[in-house]
Scaffold this motif. Structure first.
Motif, mmCIF file in Angstrom:
data_model
loop_
_atom_site.group_PDB
_atom_site.id
_atom_site.type_symbol
_atom_site.label_atom_id
_atom_site.label_comp_id
_atom_site.label_asym_id
_atom_site.label_seq_id
_atom_site.Cartn_x
_atom_site.Cartn_y
_atom_site.Cartn_z
ATOM 1 N N ILE A 1 -2.332 -7.060 -3.923
ATOM 2 C CA ILE A 1 -1.601 -6.186 -4.860
ATOM 3 C C ILE A 1 -0.841 -7.078 -5.828
ATOM 4 O O ILE A 1 0.015 -7.867 -5.427
ATOM 5 C CB ILE A 1 -0.660 -5.234 -4.095
ATOM 6 C CG1 ILE A 1 -1.481 -4.252 -3.248
ATOM 7 C CG2 ILE A 1 0.240 -4.469 -5.065
ATOM 8 C CD1 ILE A 1 -0.659 -3.355 -2.336
ATOM 9 N N CYS B 1 -0.132 1.108 -8.952
ATOM 10 C CA CYS B 1 -0.421 0.030 -7.993
ATOM 11 C C CYS B 1 -1.718 -0.652 -8.446
ATOM 12 O O CYS B 1 -2.785 -0.043 -8.414
ATOM 13 C CB CYS B 1 -0.567 0.614 -6.594
ATOM 14 S SG CYS B 1 -0.921 -0.601 -5.310
ATOM 15 N N ILE C 1 -8.052 1.752 -3.807
ATOM 16 C CA ILE C 1 -6.594 1.913 -3.760
ATOM 17 C C ILE C 1 -6.259 3.357 -3.403
ATOM 18 O O ILE C 1 -6.818 4.296 -3.970
ATOM 19 C CB ILE C 1 -5.955 1.523 -5.104
ATOM 20 C CG1 ILE C 1 -6.206 0.028 -5.369
ATOM 21 C CG2 ILE C 1 -4.466 1.833 -5.123
ATOM 22 C CD1 ILE C 1 -5.711 -0.462 -6.691
ATOM 23 N N GLU D 1 -5.348 4.157 -8.624
ATOM 24 C CA GLU D 1 -4.247 3.237 -8.883
ATOM 25 C C GLU D 1 -2.970 3.976 -9.252
ATOM 26 O O GLU D 1 -1.874 3.456 -9.096
ATOM 27 C CB GLU D 1 -4.611 2.284 -10.039
ATOM 28 C CG GLU D 1 -5.772 1.348 -9.723
ATOM 29 C CD GLU D 1 -6.189 0.545 -10.938
ATOM 30 O OE1 GLU D 1 -5.867 0.967 -12.073
ATOM 31 O OE2 GLU D 1 -6.839 -0.493 -10.759
ATOM 32 N N CYS E 1 1.238 2.184 -1.000
ATOM 33 C CA CYS E 1 -0.022 1.859 -1.671
ATOM 34 C C CYS E 1 -0.812 0.927 -0.752
ATOM 35 O O CYS E 1 -0.282 -0.059 -0.244
ATOM 36 C CB CYS E 1 0.244 1.176 -3.011
ATOM 37 S SG CYS E 1 -1.248 0.435 -3.734
ATOM 38 N N ALA F 1 -4.521 -1.258 -0.474
ATOM 39 C CA ALA F 1 -5.700 -1.789 -1.179
ATOM 40 C C ALA F 1 -6.641 -2.385 -0.142
ATOM 41 O O ALA F 1 -6.245 -3.257 0.638
ATOM 42 C CB ALA F 1 -5.285 -2.844 -2.204
#
Length: 258
Positions: free
Chosen positions: A83, A102, A112, A129, A146, A148
C-alpha cells in the motif's frame, strides 16, 4: 536451465538481443547474473536478487553440426502487494460525504477491498481503490480497513479511522423519589461526538459545582447530580442541558418525596 547433448559445440544465453554469456565468457556487466553450469548435459545461468526489470524473454542458443538452435523461456517477476497511499484519519459531521482512497502496487496488480471494522458489518463494502459514503451516519463511524492482495504473499492491510460528529442525544433521564434526609441522585445520560458538556438547572436557576449539599459529576457520556441530604427545598423540577458545537438538547426530571 538449458539441456544440451554431446552434439552441441557452442552455447550462449541472451536476454532479448543482449548476450549474457557465450560459453564460459561473461558478456554482461551485471554482477547478479552468474554461470551455474556448462557441462555436456546442461548450460545454466542464475539471476540473483531478481528485479522487475529482469522480466522478459531469455534465449539459450546452441550450435549443433553447423545448425544453430534456440530455446526460449519467459521470466515473469512477481511482487508482493504494497500500500503506497491511503487516506488519513478523518472527522466529519453526520450527514456529510466521505471519500477514502487506498492505492497499492504489486505484480500482478493487487485486488483492493475495503471493509468496516464493526460488529454489525458483514463482508466487503467496496472492492475498489475508492470508498464513497454519502450521508454518513453515526453508526458508520469507526475503523475502515483496506486490504491489498495478489496471492504472491499474505495480503497487506492498513486502517483509516472515521469519526462522525453529531449533536447530543439524551438517552436516559429519570425522575427519582427520595425521602427527606436520604441521599438522592439524578442521572442524565447523553451520547454525542465530540462529548457533551452538561449543565443543570432547577427551575430557571443554574446549579453551580460546589453548591452546599450538592455534587455535580460530569463524564464523557453522563452527568450525575448528587444530593447528600435531601431536604424539602430540594424537591422540584430539574433540567439537564447537554451541548457540543453541533447543538444542544435538554431533558427535565423531578426529584420528589416518597
Amino acid at each position: 536451465r538449458c539441456s544440451v547433448d554431446n552434439r552441441v559445440t557452442r552455447v550462449a544465453w541472451l536476454n532479448r538481443s543482449s548476450i549474457l554469456y557465450a560459453g564460459n565468457d561473461k558478456w554482461c556487466l551485471d554482477p547478479r547474473v552468474v554461470l551455474l553450469a556448462n557441462t555436456k548435459t546442461q548450460y545454466s545461468i542464475q539471476i540473483q536478487d531478481v528485479d522487475v526489470y529482469d522480466e522478459g524473454p531469455y534465449t539459450c542458443s546452441v550450435q549443433t553440426d553447423n545448425h544453430p538452435k534456440t530455446s526460449r523461456v519467459h521470466l515473469i517477476v512477481q511482487v508482493s502487494p504494497k500500500i503506497t497511499e491511503i487516506s488519513p484519519d478523518i472527522s466529519i459531521n453526520e450527514g456529510g460525504n466521505v471519500s477514502l482512497t487506498c492505492i497499492a502496487t504489486g505484480r500482478p496488480d493487487p485486488t483492493i477491498t475495503w471493509r468496516h471494522i464493526s460488529p454489525k458489518a458483514v463482508g466487503f463494502i467496496s472492492e475498489d481503490e475508492y470508498l464513497e459514503i454519502t450521508g454518513i451516519t453515526r453508526e458508520q463511524s469507526g475503523e475502515y480497513e483496506c486490504s491489498a492482495s495478489n496471492d504472491v504473499s499474505a495480503p497487506v492491510v492498513q486502517r483509516v479511522r472515521v469519526t462522525v460528529n453529531y449533536p447530543p442525544y439524551i438517552s436516559d433521564a429519570k425522575s427519582t423519589g427520595v425521602p427527606v434526609g436520604q441521599k438522592g441522585i439524578l442521572l442524565c445520560e447523553a451520547s454525542a461526538v465530540p462529548s457533551a458538556d452538561f449543565q443543570w438547572y432547577k427551575d430557571d436557576k443554574r446549579l453551580a459545582e460546589g453548591q452546599k449539599g450538592l455534587k455535580v459529576e460530569n463524564k464523557a457520556f453522563f452527568s450525575r447530580l448528587t444530593f447528600f441530604n435531601v431536604s424539602e427545598q430540594d424537591y422540584g423540577n430539574y433540567t439537564c442541558v447537554a451541548s457540543n458545537q453541533l447543538g444542544n438538547t435538554n431533558a427535565s426530571m423531578i426529584l420528589y418525596g416518597e
